[in-house]
Design a protein around this motif. Structure first.
Motif, PDB file in Angstrom:
ATOM      1  N   ARG A 122       0.842   5.715   0.523  1.00 23.83           N
ATOM      2  CA  ARG A 122       0.133   6.939   0.897  1.00 23.83           C
ATOM      3  C   ARG A 122       1.069   8.105   0.594  1.00 23.83           C
ATOM      4  NH1 ARG A 122      -0.597  10.788   4.850  1.00 23.83           N
ATOM      5  NH2 ARG A 122      -2.781  11.378   5.280  1.00 23.83           N
ATOM      6  N   SER A 175      -3.881   7.538  -2.047  1.00 17.50           N
ATOM      7  CA  SER A 175      -3.827   6.304  -1.268  1.00 17.50           C
ATOM      8  C   SER A 175      -4.229   5.125  -2.151  1.00 17.50           C
ATOM      9  CB  SER A 175      -4.762   6.401  -0.056  1.00 17.50           C
ATOM     10  OG  SER A 175      -4.697   5.226   0.730  1.00 17.50           O
ATOM     11  N   SER A 221       0.860  -1.179   0.000  1.00 18.04           N
ATOM     12  CA  SER A 221       0.000   0.000   0.000  1.00 18.04           C
ATOM     13  C   SER A 221       0.897   1.229   0.000  1.00 18.04           C
ATOM     14  CB  SER A 221      -0.930   0.025   1.222  1.00 18.04           C
ATOM     15  OG  SER A 221      -0.191   0.124   2.426  1.00 18.04           O
ATOM     16  N   ASN A 248      -3.681   0.579  -2.700  1.00 16.00           N
ATOM     17  CA  ASN A 248      -3.175  -0.687  -2.163  1.00 16.00           C
ATOM     18  C   ASN A 248      -3.426  -1.803  -3.160  1.00 16.00           C
ATOM     19  OD1 ASN A 248      -5.825  -2.015  -1.634  1.00 16.00           O
ATOM     20  ND2 ASN A 248      -6.049  -0.374  -0.118  1.00 16.00           N
TER      21      ASN A 248
END
Length: 283
Positions: free
Chosen positions: A124, A138, A122, A140
């Protein structure tokens, strides 16, 4: 002979507006769309002020390969080990730098397909857009079905690294490269992943690690120098790009950081074999 109507293209053929597409990869529609969507994410990362990458279940070998690729792109990260096999890596984005931010941004964007190779991942990213607003990107592995167009990281070595290692093997007999050597023990510093590790030919247990700091690594370099000054017994050499020296020059920078007399050397663009050999011999 230049035919009528072709002169304009012949005169200006080296300019982007006059480049002619003569062929294209044999992609399917799905492959083309995947590359396009990957490029959209890469474009966003050009405006990142920070990037946090989480690897959910990385084995020690997978983490080492991941960091090795990170180094290939001349990026540095703070590594935090979480519960289980979860790893967090924090990277500065191009908009956190005062200079060279465009080049760094391109390196960071080019690294995104490597993240896609990691399996369970993931990211960010904090994005600083042109109007000054801050947005969060964001993604993932569960919600983002993108696939990497890079080959598996174990099979890739940048040309500059391959050329250096080939020249080192040819010119230096007292030391040999050991890319899978145990990571150096860094008390109080966490995990450090060197760019190179070399073992003495007559004593395989004697291993010296080399960590390179490129033009946008000023902050991490100062932190590493401060730590190394308190741990001069650690077998670690720091290679420093001369673009980081500013007006001080080599003499002034070394005077401010005496630990460099034994633990550091300077280079332009990429280290030279003879310089590395001479520094290894100091140990």
């Amino acid at each position: 002979m230049v035919l009528h109507g072709e002169a304009e293209f012949d005169f200006y053929g080296d300019l982007p507006d006059y480049e002619t597409l003569t062929g294209m990869p044999d992609w399917t529609a799905a492959e083309f769309l995947n590359r396009y969507n990957v490029a959209l994410v890469q474009g966003c990362l050009l405006y990142a002020s920070s990037l946090e990458v989480t690897l959910e279940a990385a084995t020690p070998m997978e983490l080492r390969k991941f960091i090795r690729r990170l180094k290939f792109f001349r990026l540095l990260a703070e590594v935090e080990k979480c519960a289980g096999r979860k790893i967090k890596l924090r990277l500065s984005g191009p908009f956190a730098l005062f200079s060279e931010n465009r080049k760094y941004g391109l390196q960071l964007a080019a690294f995104f397909p490597v993240i896609l190779l990691a399996g369970r991942w993931s990211i960010r990213a904090e994005l600083r857009l042109r109007d000054g607003d801050c947005e969060i990107l964001s993604l993932n592995h569960e919600k983002c079905p993108l696939r990497s167009h890079y080959q598996r990281w174990s099979s890739y070595v940048p040309e500059e690294v391959a050329l250096f290692l080939k020249a080192f093997q040819r010119e230096v007999t007292q030391w040999r490269s050991v890319p899978d050597a145990p990571l150096p023990d860094m008390p109080g510093e966490g995990s450090i992943f060197p760019d190179f590790s070399f073992a003495a030919a007559d004593d395989p247990k004697k291993i010296i690690h080399i960590e390179l700091f490129h033009r946008w690594h000023s902050g991490p370099l100062e932190a590493r120098l401060a730590w190394l000054a308190g741990h001069p017994e650690v077998p670690l050499l720091l290679g420093i790009d001369r673009s980081l020296l500013g007006k001080e020059g080599e003499a002034g920078f070394t005077a401010r950081h005496p630990v460099l007399e034994r633990h550091g050397f300077f280079f332009s663009n990429y280290p030279g074999v003879d310089r590395v050999r001479r520094m290894l011999e100091k140990f």
